[in-house]
Design a protein around this motif. Structure first.
Motif, PDB file in Angstrom:
ATOM      1  N   LEU A  19       3.839  10.763  -6.262  1.00 19.80           N
ATOM      2  CA  LEU A  19       4.935  11.180  -7.130  1.00 19.80           C
ATOM      3  C   LEU A  19       4.436  11.558  -8.519  1.00 19.80           C
ATOM      4  O   LEU A  19       4.906  12.521  -9.118  1.00 19.80           O
ATOM      5  CB  LEU A  19       5.958  10.043  -7.222  1.00 19.80           C
ATOM      6  CG  LEU A  19       7.338  10.413  -7.692  1.00 19.80           C
ATOM      7  CD1 LEU A  19       7.954  11.453  -6.788  1.00 19.80           C
ATOM      8  CD2 LEU A  19       8.217   9.179  -7.700  1.00 19.80           C
ATOM      9  N   PHE A  20       3.455  10.835  -9.009  1.00 18.83           N
ATOM     10  CA  PHE A  20       3.013  11.106 -10.378  1.00 18.83           C
ATOM     11  C   PHE A  20       1.879  12.117 -10.454  1.00 18.83           C
ATOM     12  O   PHE A  20       1.650  12.700 -11.511  1.00 18.83           O
ATOM     13  CB  PHE A  20       2.653   9.802 -11.088  1.00 18.83           C
ATOM     14  CG  PHE A  20       3.877   9.057 -11.517  1.00 18.83           C
ATOM     15  CD1 PHE A  20       4.501   9.353 -12.711  1.00 18.83           C
ATOM     16  CD2 PHE A  20       4.448   8.103 -10.695  1.00 18.83           C
ATOM     17  CE1 PHE A  20       5.654   8.702 -13.088  1.00 18.83           C
ATOM     18  CE2 PHE A  20       5.608   7.447 -11.063  1.00 18.83           C
ATOM     19  CZ  PHE A  20       6.210   7.750 -12.259  1.00 18.83           C
ATOM     20  N   THR A  21       1.174  12.355  -9.356  1.00 20.89           N
ATOM     21  CA  THR A  21       0.151  13.390  -9.427  1.00 20.89           C
ATOM     22  C   THR A  21       0.675  14.726  -8.943  1.00 20.89           C
ATOM     23  O   THR A  21       0.141  15.767  -9.293  1.00 20.89           O
ATOM     24  CB  THR A  21      -1.067  13.030  -8.550  1.00 20.89           C
ATOM     25  OG1 THR A  21      -0.608  12.730  -7.240  1.00 20.89           O
ATOM     26  CG2 THR A  21      -1.812  11.870  -9.132  1.00 20.89           C
ATOM     27  N   GLU A  22       1.696  14.702  -8.113  1.00 17.94           N
ATOM     28  CA  GLU A  22       2.161  15.971  -7.560  1.00 17.94           C
ATOM     29  C   GLU A  22       3.662  16.172  -7.718  1.00 17.94           C
ATOM     30  O   GLU A  22       4.121  17.296  -7.863  1.00 17.94           O
ATOM     31  CB  GLU A  22       1.787  16.010  -6.077  1.00 17.94           C
ATOM     32  CG  GLU A  22       2.069  17.352  -5.433  1.00 17.94           C
ATOM     33  CD  GLU A  22       1.643  17.354  -3.988  1.00 17.94           C
ATOM     34  OE1 GLU A  22       0.429  17.326  -3.743  1.00 17.94           O
ATOM     35  OE2 GLU A  22       2.515  17.362  -3.111  1.00 17.94           O
ATOM     36  N   GLY A  23       4.425  15.104  -7.727  1.00 18.67           N
ATOM     37  CA  GLY A  23       5.873  15.256  -7.779  1.00 18.67           C
ATOM     38  C   GLY A  23       6.427  15.474  -6.385  1.00 18.67           C
ATOM     39  O   GLY A  23       5.766  15.170  -5.398  1.00 18.67           O
TER      40      GLY A  23
ATOM     41  N   MET B  22       0.831  -1.207   0.000  1.00 16.25           N
ATOM     42  CA  MET B  22       0.000   0.000   0.000  1.00 16.25           C
ATOM     43  C   MET B  22       0.865   1.255   0.000  1.00 16.25           C
ATOM     44  O   MET B  22       0.607   2.216  -0.726  1.00 16.25           O
ATOM     45  CB  MET B  22      -0.895  -0.030   1.238  1.00 16.25           C
ATOM     46  CG  MET B  22      -1.943   1.047   1.234  1.00 16.25           C
ATOM     47  SD  MET B  22      -3.058   0.820  -0.156  1.00 16.25           S
ATOM     48  CE  MET B  22      -3.694   2.443  -0.335  1.00 16.25           C
ATOM     49  N   GLU B  23       1.912   1.234   0.831  1.00 14.28           N
ATOM     50  CA  GLU B  23       2.741   2.437   0.955  1.00 14.28           C
ATOM     51  C   GLU B  23       3.414   2.784  -0.374  1.00 14.28           C
ATOM     52  O   GLU B  23       3.493   3.950  -0.769  1.00 14.28           O
ATOM     53  CB  GLU B  23       3.792   2.223   2.040  1.00 14.28           C
ATOM     54  CG  GLU B  23       4.332   3.530   2.554  1.00 14.28           C
ATOM     55  CD  GLU B  23       5.385   3.340   3.621  1.00 14.28           C
ATOM     56  OE1 GLU B  23       6.029   4.318   3.977  1.00 14.28           O
ATOM     57  OE2 GLU B  23       5.564   2.200   4.085  1.00 14.28           O
ATOM     58  N   ALA B  24       3.855   1.723  -1.057  1.00 12.07           N
ATOM     59  CA  ALA B  24       4.484   1.939  -2.359  1.00 12.07           C
ATOM     60  C   ALA B  24       3.486   2.548  -3.331  1.00 12.07           C
ATOM     61  O   ALA B  24       3.819   3.440  -4.115  1.00 12.07           O
ATOM     62  CB  ALA B  24       5.027   0.624  -2.895  1.00 12.07           C
ATOM     63  N   LEU B  25       2.255   2.083  -3.249  1.00 12.47           N
ATOM     64  CA  LEU B  25       1.218   2.607  -4.143  1.00 12.47           C
ATOM     65  C   LEU B  25       0.976   4.092  -3.859  1.00 12.47           C
ATOM     66  O   LEU B  25       0.839   4.902  -4.778  1.00 12.47           O
ATOM     67  CB  LEU B  25      -0.068   1.804  -3.955  1.00 12.47           C
ATOM     68  CG  LEU B  25      -1.186   2.154  -4.929  1.00 12.47           C
ATOM     69  CD1 LEU B  25      -0.823   1.726  -6.334  1.00 12.47           C
ATOM     70  CD2 LEU B  25      -2.490   1.496  -4.506  1.00 12.47           C
ATOM     71  N   ILE B  26       0.970   4.442  -2.579  1.00 10.95           N
ATOM     72  CA  ILE B  26       0.757   5.852  -2.214  1.00 10.95           C
ATOM     73  C   ILE B  26       1.922   6.701  -2.737  1.00 10.95           C
ATOM     74  O   ILE B  26       1.721   7.764  -3.325  1.00 10.95           O
ATOM     75  CB  ILE B  26       0.619   6.004  -0.687  1.00 10.95           C
ATOM     76  CG1 ILE B  26      -0.624   5.276  -0.211  1.00 10.95           C
ATOM     77  CG2 ILE B  26       0.569   7.467  -0.294  1.00 10.95           C
ATOM     78  CD1 ILE B  26      -0.740   5.155   1.287  1.00 10.95           C
TER      79      ILE B  26
END
Lengths: 250, 417
Positions: B338-342, B329-333
């Motif tokens: 990272l990809f929606t906000e950077g 789960m943490e990796a998914l978050i």
């Protein structure tokens, strides 16, 4: 600064100490990420730069870069706005409307000038390099007035020629004493200064061939800026425990 | 008697020797240049403004498109600037890979320069020779990043992935027989490092071939010796860097003087010229190709011995591996953020310069603590060089303008930005 005057350790600290010894109040030196930044008043610029170039223990032979900066939206995140649209592709974000006033009388982005109080909105940043001493120095001077105006360094370093033309073109900063201050990167007949923060990313006009008039015409832009990732300011930097990483001062 | 006046001539932007979209307005007295006024900006794409509107990682691809014949060197300056502000250091293996590809890029750039410069002033063969070797190096780009030019391979914190264990192979087609394919695939049986190693072995002989064609060639010398001479003092004042500065005899190379990545651990020499003319700059660049080959060999030797990570493991900065993401789960978050906000970069400013094949390529980055740069300034080497055009060609003949453009190694992607 007081730390570096006692026992200069790194080359940057030594340079900062040397500069404040030589120029005193005229230069406000700071060290960040191992690089020296010196702020100075626009009226001292030519005099200080001449000394920086000519004095044997400074000898900054090269002017590497001249860069205009518009500080008017500094530290302003997209989510902080209150009057952003609630619909459309970029809903909730106001960066889609960087223009001064939208046709519908929407958000006026030119009003919240967040540049440091008492300072001009535009700064010119000079990067100097000393080949003799293998040192770099960054100078920042604020261009005062409207239109912003600052002295040209073309007599000291001929390389300033095009760099200053570029800063004029993109930011509208006037360089007094520059013999040939023409636009350089934008189109012939371009209106406005595109790198100012209130200039829309998508521009104001677009060019197309009009088959009826049988010529190329300019018309208002038909595209809309879509903000995919809003600008956000956070202080939980990715790298904990580094010297530069965890400072949150806002 | 008709009145004799200076003639104004338009050179480019649609001219094969204008190296892209240079428009030169030349004021001529007969065939002698009185004044040259370069008009640039025909390739202006506002890269710096676009970068202000995007998270940091999304602009790496723009860096490739600045100087589009030395792609990875541009990326290097950009990721270095971000890394300096973040205060992170990429793994040592990533730094060796970066140096390896910086030097491959340098050879790529110099081959392009040599071919085009030769073609401009009348040497057709060398162009074909150069493109033969460029093909192999572009294949290295493809093997490591999947694209032949715009790699987007360097990332803040390292490089995107480790060097591949196998090279892509040629496949037989209607135009290429099995036998031909066998021959082409001969040096592609092993890993990418084996392929580069093979290249580094045979490349010095290729440089000898170019030199046979040009170095003592009477026509080549007539076209380059004594053309566009710059004194060392003047070169410094005009903001020259790279081979343009070294051609005038100033031994200044950021790889030696202000080393970044692992250049301080490697052994190489800095060639300098004597006369500061087009011919000396040619010799400097030729020698730089040989020195780059030396550096490549040292990097290969190190990389073979030392496996390890090629990017930092901080998942606030670098996406987690795909497999982990499916179960954790943490990796998914992390991936989502990272990809929606950077990632946000600490407030501050930094200037990072690398020794680009054309000179000093610098990135001045101002961050206000956001996930996008507040201001990004690209200091392109060619911009300062082209600014001196008027001074360099004044008093020369029209044909020497072409030699001067060639010797500056102009690429409009970086000048116009």
């Amino acid at each position: 600064m007081s730390r570096s005057l006692d026992a200069p350790k790194t080359p940057a600290e030594a340079l900062a100490a040397r500069l404040s010894e030589r120029f005193g109040e005229k230069l406000d030196c700071r060290i960040a990420v191992g690089q020296v930044t010196a702020e100075l008043a626009a009226e001292d610029l030519v005099e200080v730069c001449r000394a920086l170039r000519d004095e044997p223990d400074l000898r900054f032979e090269q002017l590497m870069d001249v860069c205009g900066v518009d500080y008017s939206a500094y530290g302003q995140a997209d989510w902080l706005t209150e009057d952003a649209s609630t619909s459309g592709f970029s809903r909730g974000v106001s960066a889609g409307s960087y223009r001064e006033t939208t046709p519908e009388g929407g958000p006026d982005r030119s009003a919240p000038d967040r540049s440091p109080p008492g300072r001009s909105r535009f700064a010119v940043v000079y990067h100097l390099l000393s080949v003799t001493h293998n040192r770099r120095l960054r100078l920042r001077a604020y261009a005062e007035g409207d239109p912003p105006c600052i002295a040209s360094l073309i007599d000291l370093w001929p390389s300033a020629d095009w760099f200053e033309r570029e800063a004029f073109d993109l930011f509208g900063i006037l360089f007094e004493g520059h013999p040939d201050l023409r636009r350089i990167l934008t189109d012939y007949g371009f209106i406005g200064h595109p790198f100012r923060k209130d200039f829309p990313l998508e521009g104001n006009v677009e060019v197309r061939y009009d088959p009826e008039q049988e010529r190329v015409i300019y018309q208002p832009v038909t595209i809309e800026n879509r903000v995919l990732v809003p600008k956000v300011i956070r202080h939980d930097y990715p790298v904990p425990g580094t010297s530069t990483g965890t400072k949150a001062d806002a | 008697m008709p009145e004799i006046r200076n003639m104004t001539m338009n050179f480019g932007p649609q001219h094969p020797a204008a190296h892209g979209v240079l428009r030169l307005v030349l004021e001529m007295d007969g065939e002698v240049i009185e004044r040259a006024d370069p008009h640039i900006g025909l390739l202006h794409r506002a890269t710096e403004k676009l970068a202000e509107s995007k998270p940091y990682n999304q602009s790496i691809g723009y860096m490739d498109r600045l100087d589009y014949v030395s792609m990875m060197c541009n990326e290097h300056a950009y990721v270095l600037a971000i890394e300096r502000l973040l205060g992170i250091e990429p793994p040592i293996r990533a730094q060796y890979i970066r140096v390896l590809f910086d030097e491959i890029t340098r050879i790529l750039n110099h081959l392009m320069w040599l071919g085009a410069h030769g073609l401009d002033i009348g040497a057709m063969t060398v162009f074909l020779y150069c493109f033969r070797e460029r093909e192999d190096l572009i294949d290295c780009y493809e093997a490591v990043s999947g694209t032949r030019m715009h790699a987007t391979y360097y990332r803040p914190g390292g490089v995107y992935r480790d060097l591949p264990a196998s090279m892509p192979q040629y496949q037989p087609t209607t135009f290429r027989s099995h036998k031909e394919v066998e021959r082409l695939n001969d040096n592609r049986r092993g890993s990418l490092l084996d392929f580069i190693d093979d290249f580094a072995e045979r490349f010095p002989a290729c440089v000898d071939e170019y030199e046979t064609l040009l170095t003592d060639n009477r026509i080549w010398k007539q076209r380059t010796v004594g053309i566009a001479v710059v004194t060392p003092e003047r070169a410094l004042a005009l903001g020259f860097t790279g081979p343009m500065l070294r051609g005038s005899g100033v031994a200044w190379d950021l790889r030696k003087k202000q080393p970044y990545a692992v250049y301080d651990r490697l052994d190489f020499d800095i060639p300098v010229g004597v006369n500061g003319d087009c011919y000396d700059r040619y010799l400097v660049r030729i020698e730089e190709m040989r020195q780059s080959t030396r550096l490549i060999k040292q990097c290969i030797a190190w990389l073979r011995e030392n496996p390890g990570p090629v990017i930092v493991s901080d998942h606030k900065l670098v996406p987690p591996p795909r497999e982990v993401m499916k179960a954790d789960m943490e990796a998914l978050i992390h991936h989502f953020k990272l990809f929606t906000e950077g990632y946000c970069v600490p407030e501050g400013e930094v200037y990072c310069a690398v020794e680009h094949p054309k000179g000093e390529f610098g990135i001045y980055l101002v961050s206000d603590g956001a996930n996008k740069p507040y201001r990004l300034k690209v200091r392109a080497a060619g911009f300062a060089h082209l600014a001196a055009m008027n001074e360099l060609v004044r008093g020369h003949m029209l044909a020497d303008v072409v030699a001067t453009i060639g010797t500056m190694d102009i690429v409009f992607g970086e000048i116009d930005r």
